[in-house]
Design a protein around this motif. Structure first.
Motif, PDB file in Angstrom:
ATOM      1  N   ARG A   1      -7.337   2.818  -4.386  1.00 57.82           N
ATOM      2  CA  ARG A   1      -6.703   3.176  -4.862  1.00 57.82           C
ATOM      3  C   ARG A   1      -5.541   2.693  -5.624  1.00 57.82           C
ATOM      4  N   ASP A   2      -5.120   1.722  -4.450  1.00 57.51           N
ATOM      5  CA  ASP A   2      -3.705   0.831  -5.124  1.00 57.51           C
ATOM      6  C   ASP A   2      -4.435  -1.269  -5.120  1.00 57.51           C
ATOM      7  N   GLY A   3      -5.478  -1.000  -5.496  1.00 54.80           N
ATOM      8  CA  GLY A   3      -6.867  -2.047  -5.997  1.00 54.80           C
ATOM      9  C   GLY A   3      -6.402  -3.332  -4.866  1.00 54.80           C
ATOM     10  N   LEU A   4      -5.665  -2.756  -3.657  1.00 50.61           N
ATOM     11  CA  LEU A   4      -5.327  -4.458  -3.145  1.00 50.61           C
ATOM     12  C   LEU A   4      -6.780  -5.393  -3.016  1.00 50.61           C
ATOM     13  N   GLN A   5      -6.251  -5.998  -2.739  1.00 44.62           N
ATOM     14  CA  GLN A   5      -6.883  -7.547  -2.576  1.00 44.62           C
ATOM     15  C   GLN A   5      -7.188  -8.329  -1.520  1.00 44.62           C
ATOM     16  N   PRO A   6      -7.752  -8.830  -1.008  1.00 47.12           N
ATOM     17  CA  PRO A   6      -8.007 -10.102   0.198  1.00 47.12           C
ATOM     18  C   PRO A   6      -6.797 -10.322  -0.044  1.00 47.12           C
TER      19      PRO A   6
ATOM     20  N   GLN B   1     -11.151   9.716  10.624  1.00 51.13           N
ATOM     21  CA  GLN B   1     -10.205  10.611   9.186  1.00 51.13           C
ATOM     22  C   GLN B   1      -9.199   9.337   8.620  1.00 51.13           C
ATOM     23  N   LEU B   2      -8.513   8.697   9.415  1.00 51.01           N
ATOM     24  CA  LEU B   2      -7.833   7.863   9.285  1.00 51.01           C
ATOM     25  C   LEU B   2      -8.588   6.337   9.427  1.00 51.01           C
ATOM     26  N   ARG B   3      -9.203   6.180   8.870  1.00 50.37           N
ATOM     27  CA  ARG B   3     -10.409   5.243   8.368  1.00 50.37           C
ATOM     28  C   ARG B   3     -10.806   5.502   7.693  1.00 50.37           C
ATOM     29  N   GLN B   4     -10.909   6.488   6.946  1.00 50.58           N
ATOM     30  CA  GLN B   4     -11.381   6.608   5.844  1.00 50.58           C
ATOM     31  C   GLN B   4     -10.251   6.812   5.069  1.00 50.58           C
ATOM     32  N   LEU B   5      -9.306   7.225   5.255  1.00 48.71           N
ATOM     33  CA  LEU B   5      -7.879   7.344   4.748  1.00 48.71           C
ATOM     34  C   LEU B   5      -7.462   5.616   4.468  1.00 48.71           C
ATOM     35  N   ILE B   6      -7.302   4.414   5.128  1.00 50.09           N
ATOM     36  CA  ILE B   6      -7.580   3.361   5.083  1.00 50.09           C
ATOM     37  C   ILE B   6      -8.245   3.128   3.776  1.00 50.09           C
ATOM     38  N   ILE B   7      -9.329   3.123   4.093  1.00 46.04           N
ATOM     39  CA  ILE B   7     -10.283   2.585   2.664  1.00 46.04           C
ATOM     40  C   ILE B   7     -10.214   3.100   1.067  1.00 46.04           C
TER      41      ILE B   7
ATOM     42  N   MET C   1       0.719  -1.563  -0.093  1.00 43.99           N
ATOM     43  CA  MET C   1      -0.052  -0.173   0.007  1.00 43.99           C
ATOM     44  C   MET C   1       0.769   1.004  -0.047  1.00 43.99           C
ATOM     45  N   THR C   2       0.539   2.171  -1.020  1.00 44.76           N
ATOM     46  CA  THR C   2       1.486   3.433  -1.171  1.00 44.76           C
ATOM     47  C   THR C   2       1.335   4.692  -0.268  1.00 44.76           C
ATOM     48  N   ASP C   3       2.131   5.516   0.116  1.00 46.93           N
ATOM     49  CA  ASP C   3       1.519   6.537   0.990  1.00 46.93           C
ATOM     50  C   ASP C   3       0.798   7.497   0.889  1.00 46.93           C
ATOM     51  N   LEU C   4      -0.348   7.397   1.385  1.00 48.37           N
ATOM     52  CA  LEU C   4      -1.274   8.382   1.400  1.00 48.37           C
ATOM     53  C   LEU C   4      -1.061   9.825   1.637  1.00 48.37           C
TER      54      LEU C   4
ATOM     55  N   ALA D   1      -9.274  -7.681   4.405  1.00 48.14           N
ATOM     56  CA  ALA D   1     -10.758  -9.058   4.043  1.00 48.14           C
ATOM     57  C   ALA D   1     -10.894  -9.328   3.659  1.00 48.14           C
ATOM     58  N   ARG D   2     -11.118 -11.377   3.392  1.00 47.12           N
ATOM     59  CA  ARG D   2     -12.158 -11.025   2.281  1.00 47.12           C
ATOM     60  C   ARG D   2     -13.395 -11.411   2.943  1.00 47.12           C
ATOM     61  N   PRO D   3     -14.922 -10.890   1.521  1.00 45.77           N
ATOM     62  CA  PRO D   3     -15.408 -10.521   2.364  1.00 45.77           C
ATOM     63  C   PRO D   3     -16.629 -11.635   2.950  1.00 45.77           C
ATOM     64  N   ARG D   4     -17.327 -10.562   3.848  1.00 45.96           N
ATOM     65  CA  ARG D   4     -18.248 -11.839   4.409  1.00 45.96           C
ATOM     66  C   ARG D   4     -19.300 -12.778   3.751  1.00 45.96           C
ATOM     67  N   THR D   5     -19.076 -13.821   4.394  1.00 46.79           N
ATOM     68  CA  THR D   5     -20.509 -14.279   2.901  1.00 46.79           C
ATOM     69  C   THR D   5     -21.932 -14.369   3.892  1.00 46.79           C
ATOM     70  N   ALA D   6     -22.672 -13.887   3.351  1.00 46.04           N
ATOM     71  CA  ALA D   6     -24.166 -14.017   3.455  1.00 46.04           C
ATOM     72  C   ALA D   6     -24.599 -15.257   3.891  1.00 46.04           C
ATOM     73  N   GLU D   7     -25.687 -15.689   5.272  1.00 42.45           N
ATOM     74  CA  GLU D   7     -26.189 -17.117   5.337  1.00 42.45           C
ATOM     75  C   GLU D   7     -27.517 -16.550   5.603  1.00 42.45           C
TER      76      GLU D   7
END
Length: 260
Positions: free
Chosen positions: A30-35, A19-25, A1-4, A80-86
């Motif tokens: 932006r960086d296309g990070l995957q689970p 604010q930090l939470r939103q920056l991480i999201i 993850m690149t510096d913001l 995180a991997r997305p949670r699966t609805a049950e």
């Protein structure tokens, strides 16, 4: 993850952790990070934004609660991997069939599958005598190779007897019972929050004290006789339960709620 490029605005009305939470999201998107991709650690975030570890931990805790990041003790923070609805709470479908319908795969480690005797809780649930013979089935369930739930099922002896010689590692218990003319037509299920014991945590690959969803169910056949009682503990970071709601009377009922 690149510096913001963005920074924490100390004059903003928004809390710094939010604010930090939103920056991480934004950085994940932006960086296309995957689970499974790693995220900056606490020390790096503190240094990068000039904020305290308390602020960082608040932000990460909120993201973890939302199911967006996963913190692994001794390893770091990851997407995180997305949670699966049950829909297991409001239907009589089992985990095997639920996952199969959405194209996934379930397999089980059968930890115990044998005859036993009913203790007070099992006897009450199955409406049989204390000490009556039952068949006990304990399984560690995996969904697409991820440890998902730890379940224990009790069946009256004549019901469970048809399962004793079956290989349930890659099979549905409900389908097996149906093949022998035993079908659940109605029942009651409940879900509640709990935390993992040391033994449960080891089985499920989580830390002791991690959030779990505890599912309790009694299923009955067309005559009203209980044919199965189970308690399952699902990883809170892997699943969420969905409820279908209706304004039609009788479609759904809140049976009992207490603090016990």
């Amino acid at each position: 993850m690149t510096d913001l490029e963005s920074a924490i605005d100390r004059h903003s009305a928004a809390p710094m952790y939010d604010q930090l939470r939103q920056l991480i999201i934004e950085g994940i998107e932006r960086d296309g990070l995957q689970p499974g991709d790693p995220l900056p650690g606490e020390h790096r975030l503190c240094a990068q934004y000039g904020i305290s570890r308390t602020v960082v931990r608040q932000a990460l805790a909120q993201l973890e609660h939302e199911g967006l990041v996963e913190r692994v003790k001794g390893k770091g923070t990851f997407v995180a991997r997305p949670r699966t609805a049950e829909s297991l709470v409001h239907t009589l479908i089992g985990l095997f069939d639920e996952v199969e319908q959405r194209g996934g795969h379930v397999h089980s480690d059968v930890l115990r599958h044998e005859r036993g005797t009913a203790d007070e809780a099992v006897a009450d649930a199955l409406e049989i005598s204390l000490g009556a013979p039952v068949v006990v089935l304990e399984r560690l369930r995996y969904v697409d190779d991820d440890a998902w739930s730890l379940s224990t099922t009790w069946m009256p002896d004549d019901v469970g007897a048809v399962t004793l010689d079956a290989d349930l590692r890659e099979a549905s218990l409900y389908r097996l019972l149906a093949e022998h003319g035993i079908r659940a037509t109605h029942g009651v299920r409940s879900a509640e929050a709990t935390v993992a014991t040391h033994e449960q945590a080891q089985r499920l690959g989580v830390s002791a004290g991690s959030a779990l969803l505890r599912l309790r169910s009694v299923s009955r056949d067309a005559t009203g006789r209980p044919i199965e009682f189970f308690i399952a503990h699902h990883r809170g970071d892997r699943s969420r339960f969905e409820f279908q709601l209706s304004d039609e009377q009788g479609r759904a009922a809140l049976l009992h709620v207490d603090g016990s």
